[in-house]
Write an enzyme that holds these catalytic residues in place. Structure first.
Site: not given
Length: 249
Positions: A9-11, A13-14, A88, A90, A99, A116
């Site tokens: 998984r990507h690091g 993010s902003e 990812e 949508h 969140k 989820r």
């Protein structure tokens, strides 16, 4: 002979750091996320798991993670394939929302159903919203009728598994060590497929940022060990817990 598959998984993010629903919004890594990607490279080198080919999404946070990981492994020269099918999930009208504030506004049950559940989509995103990608030229090859404006995990499975079967599986069967640099939900969809996780149980699976998850696969591309193996188990456990708590302030 077993096939070697690395999921990353990507690091961070902003927008991860701001606790925002990101989805298809194309935000980049923050400084911490860049460090996570470089640490992933160190873990791969320690295990001598050097990728021969990469599959990633069309979103810069995954592409950037793949680049930093490959550069750290001195594998920057290997082929990289990009597909929207690894994007990812949508998040529809939730994209750009905080969140914790969303949970407070709609209640925990609705929040968790959107976040989820396997087959509950969030509300559609207006095609002309500032957070919409409907008119983004990188998705011009997707017929307008099929371009998502909101997805549930079931939708991600439906678009991702055919790509795994047709493209990623072919590389694995050729004996290549494959790195899939993608996103929390596209990787949850892939793990669900590999480990045959039920629609109900997949709700409890959280993928941490920046920690390689290694699978050995048999001749039928079934996991030798269900669940694979994180190359940094302690950090992965802490990261997964943090993902699970993202609805909290």
């Amino acid at each position: 002979m077993t096939a070697k598959l690395i999921l990353l998984r990507h690091g961070e993010s902003e927008w991860n750091s701001k606790n925002l629903f990101t989805g298809w919004v194309d935000v980049d890594l923050n400084e911490k996320g860049e460090g996570e990607a470089r640490h992933a490279a160190d873990l791969l080198k320690q295990e001598n798991l050097l990728p021969d080919i990469v599959h990633t999404s069309l979103l810069r946070r995954a592409i950037h993670t793949a680049y930093l990981a490959l550069d750290g492994c001195d594998r920057h020269w290997i082929p990289v394939h990009r597909s929207w099918r690894l994007n990812e999930r949508h998040y529809g009208a939730l994209q750009g929302l905080n969140k914790a504030e969303t949970k407070e506004k709609y209640g925990n049950d609705q929040f968790m159903a959107w976040r989820r559940s396997y087959d509950v989509r969030p509300p559609d995103l207006d095609r002309d919203s500032e957070f919409s990608q409907f008119h983004d030229p990188r998705y011009a090859d997707i017929p307008a009728s099929e371009r998502p404006v909101a997805e549930c995990l079931k939708d991600v499975v439906a678009r991702m598994v055919p790509y795994f079967t047709s493209d990623i599986a072919a590389d694995l069967k050729d004996g290549k060590t494959v790195l899939v640099a993608a996103h929390g939900n596209s990787l949850r969809a892939l793990v669900k497929h590999l480990d045959e996780i039920s629609d109900e149980d997949i709700a409890g699976l959280n993928i941490p940022t920046g920690i390689p998850l290694f699978y050995e696969l048999d001749d039928n591309l079934k996991p030798v060990t269900r669940g694979g193996r994180y190359l940094d188990p302690e950090a992965a456990a802490a990261g997964a817990k943090a993902v699970a708590n993202q609805g909290n302030k």
